[in-house]
Design a protein around this motif. Structure first.
Motif, PDB file in Angstrom:
ATOM      1  N   ASN A 118       0.707  -1.267  -0.011  1.00 17.73           N
ATOM      2  CA  ASN A 118      -0.031   0.075  -0.011  1.00 17.73           C
ATOM      3  C   ASN A 118       0.925   1.324  -0.049  1.00 17.73           C
ATOM      4  O   ASN A 118       0.581   2.291  -0.804  1.00 17.73           O
ATOM      5  N   GLN A 121       2.338   1.644  -3.544  1.00 15.74           N
ATOM      6  CA  GLN A 121       1.476   2.247  -4.403  1.00 15.74           C
ATOM      7  C   GLN A 121       0.761   3.464  -4.357  1.00 15.74           C
ATOM      8  O   GLN A 121       0.815   4.428  -5.048  1.00 15.74           O
ATOM      9  N   HIS A 319      -1.315  -1.936  -7.352  1.00 14.71           N
ATOM     10  CA  HIS A 319      -3.042  -2.005  -7.008  1.00 14.71           C
ATOM     11  C   HIS A 319      -3.530  -3.365  -6.871  1.00 14.71           C
ATOM     12  O   HIS A 319      -4.149  -3.895  -6.060  1.00 14.71           O
ATOM     13  N   VAL A 322      -2.154  -5.362  -3.783  1.00 11.11           N
ATOM     14  CA  VAL A 322      -2.761  -5.180  -2.614  1.00 11.11           C
ATOM     15  C   VAL A 322      -4.104  -5.989  -2.705  1.00 11.11           C
ATOM     16  O   VAL A 322      -4.510  -6.459  -1.454  1.00 11.11           O
ATOM     17  N   SER A 352     -10.125  -4.506  -4.086  1.00 10.81           N
ATOM     18  CA  SER A 352      -9.593  -3.453  -5.141  1.00 10.81           C
ATOM     19  C   SER A 352     -10.127  -2.020  -4.373  1.00 10.81           C
ATOM     20  O   SER A 352      -9.512  -0.980  -4.344  1.00 10.81           O
ATOM     21  N   GLN A 355      -8.354  -0.982  -1.461  1.00 13.52           N
ATOM     22  CA  GLN A 355      -6.920  -0.413  -1.774  1.00 13.52           C
ATOM     23  C   GLN A 355      -7.225   1.099  -2.265  1.00 13.52           C
ATOM     24  O   GLN A 355      -6.703   1.945  -1.796  1.00 13.52           O
TER      25      GLN A 355
END
Length: 500
Positions: A118, A121, A319, A322, A352, A355
């Motif tokens: 995370n 990203q 992404h 995660v 999704s 995140q």
């Protein structure tokens, strides 16, 4: 046969009850390689990472550092790839450590992985927003804030995240191909210019192994982050028994050699005696300034656009990583089962959206905090990007060390037929070499985040990765006592242990 080997996952449903799971047999080796390389972001590393490394460390041997680290990661991949033939789980690090070092340790590793991926990203949004806004504002005379540009990327990434993974793979494949083309153009021009002649200084051991070697290796290691991500797609790969290993080896080889060659081209193109000074003067603009001076403004503009799309490709790749970690933890009830929900496109929609929510909150926080910042336009790069991505590198290298140890533990319990090199020697050497890199990151963390001397950030940011890992370990031990039926499925959900 041990209980660790035979206990099945608590449930085979993967989306909270509908029976749908991730896409099966969708990704081949080329798609996996592109996903890995996209996370590494080649143009971002060559345009941003390598000049920054030259500028901060003053070390001319940066190109050689990629070869040295490539060897370390090949050692790591030997055991990691062998393990991938037996464990197919979207929560790769989590499952590997759970089956190699114990389930509770696996839960702790999962929290570290979630924080690290995370952070990587979300941090990239800072550089993406800055680069996009700067380019558009400069070309069209506008005044778009960095966070507006970041939000545009956020929408694109979020939309791709809830669609089939092969759509993301196709988009990434095109973007990565264009990145390579842009860097190759730079390399060719650099060798053609060579103001100080054809020099091998960038690849000389005497250039790298100086007082700044520790910081140089710590910086360069960040360029490889994401190389391990093929295993995250093991449930969606066409032939996971072979394709994960092949994709990882290919990606490590390409990344190490390509970065080494391009870093060498930068030293030759600017001159070994000038490269540090030029990097300190221009920073991430060095490549684009060089192309403008020796190529054409149009070529430089195209390279800048591809730099932005390079960041977009990395955002998409992390992404997806995660989302699949969240999916895996939800499937095994380590997180609430709702996090394992997938949609009709077989995308891990709950992971999704989770995140995306984290990214949006962080974007808002840093956008508000940056309003009164004294750092000016560089705020999203010097704080948002630098702080979070180096925190991510810290956590991910720690996980690489744990994985290397887990490989040894896993093959002690499984009669696999692999050689002693694969089972013990290679992962043992990987533990030592990557452990050394991890220590270098810890020692040089203040350098990596751009602070001088002692700074609270030097321990606060690493703690953001370590403390959740400790909490996760304790949570895993609590599950062992209070929810043994969940505990027994940790690391096994939806993935057959074929050696059992």
């Amino acid at each position: 046969m041990s209980r660790e080997q035979t206990v099945p996952p608590p449930s085979t449903t993967t989306d909270g009850g509908s029976g749908r799971g991730l896409s099966k047999r969708t990704l081949g080796v080329p798609s996996l390689v592109f996903m890995i390389i996209a996370a590494s972001a080649p143009l971002t590393v060559v345009a941003g990472g390598i000049p920054s490394n030259f500028a901060v460390t003053g070390n001319i041997g940066i190109p050689l550092s990629f070869i040295v680290l490539g060897v370390c990661l090949v050692l790591f991949t030997a055991g990691y790839a062998a393990m991938s033939a037996h464990i197919r789980n979207a929560g790769a690090f989590y499952a590997y450590i759970a089956q190699g070092l114990g389930r509770a340790t696996g839960v702790g590793a999962a929290w570290v992985a979630l924080i690290s991926y995370n952070a990587m990203q979300v941090g990239i949004y800072g550089l993406f927003g800055f680069a996009s806004a700067s380019f558009v504002n400069g070309k069209f005379g506008l005044n778009i804030p960095w966070w507006v540009a970041a939000l545009v990327g956020f929408v694109i990434v979020g939309w791709l995240g809830i669609n089939k993974v092969d759509l993301s793979a196709k988009v990434i494949g095109v973007l990565v191909g264009l990145e390579f083309l842009a860097v190759i153009v730079f390399d060719v021009v650099a060798f053609a210019v060579s103001p100080e002649g054809f020099s091998g200084a960038g690849l000389a051991p005497s250039s790298l192994f100086t007082a700044g070697v520790g910081a140089a290796l710590a910086f360069s290691m960040a360029a490889f982050m994401g190389f391990e991500s093929a295993a995250i797609y093991s449930e969606e790969a066409k032939d996971p028994t072979r394709s994960i290993a092949r994709a990882t080896y290919i990606a490590v080889g390409i990344i190490a050699l390509f970065y080494a060659f391009s870093g060498w081209a930068m030293t030759v193109g600017t001159g070994p005696s000038q490269v540090v000074g030029q990097a300190q003067e221009f920073g991430p603009d060095l490549l684009f300034v060089f192309l403008s001076e020796h190529g054409a403004v149009l070529i430089s503009d195209i390279a800048q656009v591809l730099f932005i799309t390079s960041l977009l490709a990395a955002l998409i790749a992390f992404h997806n990583a995660v989302a699949r970690y969240v999916f895996s933890l939800g499937r095994e009830s380590v997180l609430p089962r709702g996090f394992a929900r997938v949609n009709a496109r077989h995308a891990p929609v709950a992971g999704s959206l989770t995140q995306s929510a984290v990214a949006l909150v962080m974007l808002v926080v840093f956008a508000i905090a940056g309003t009164d910042s004294e750092l000016g336009v560089m705020y999203p790069v010097l704080t948002f990007f630098t702080w979070l991505t180096n925190t991510a590198a810290f956590g991910l290298v720690l996980l690489l060390v744990l994985i290397s140890i887990a490989v040894i533990g896993y093959f002690r319990k499984h009669d696999s037929g692999y050689s002693v090199w694969t089972r013990v020697i290679a992962p043992g050497l990987a533990t030592l070499s990557l452990g050394t890199v991890f220590v270098l990151i810890v020692v040089n963390f203040n350098v990596l985040i751009g602070t001088e001397g002692f700074s609270p950030l030097s321990w606060i940011l690493p703690a953001l990765a370590v403390v959740p890992g400790i909490v996760g370990l304790l949570w895993g031990l609590r599950l062992k006592k209070t929810r043994p039926e969940i505990y027994q499925g940790i690391g096994f959900g939806g993935a057959d242990d074929t050696s059992a």
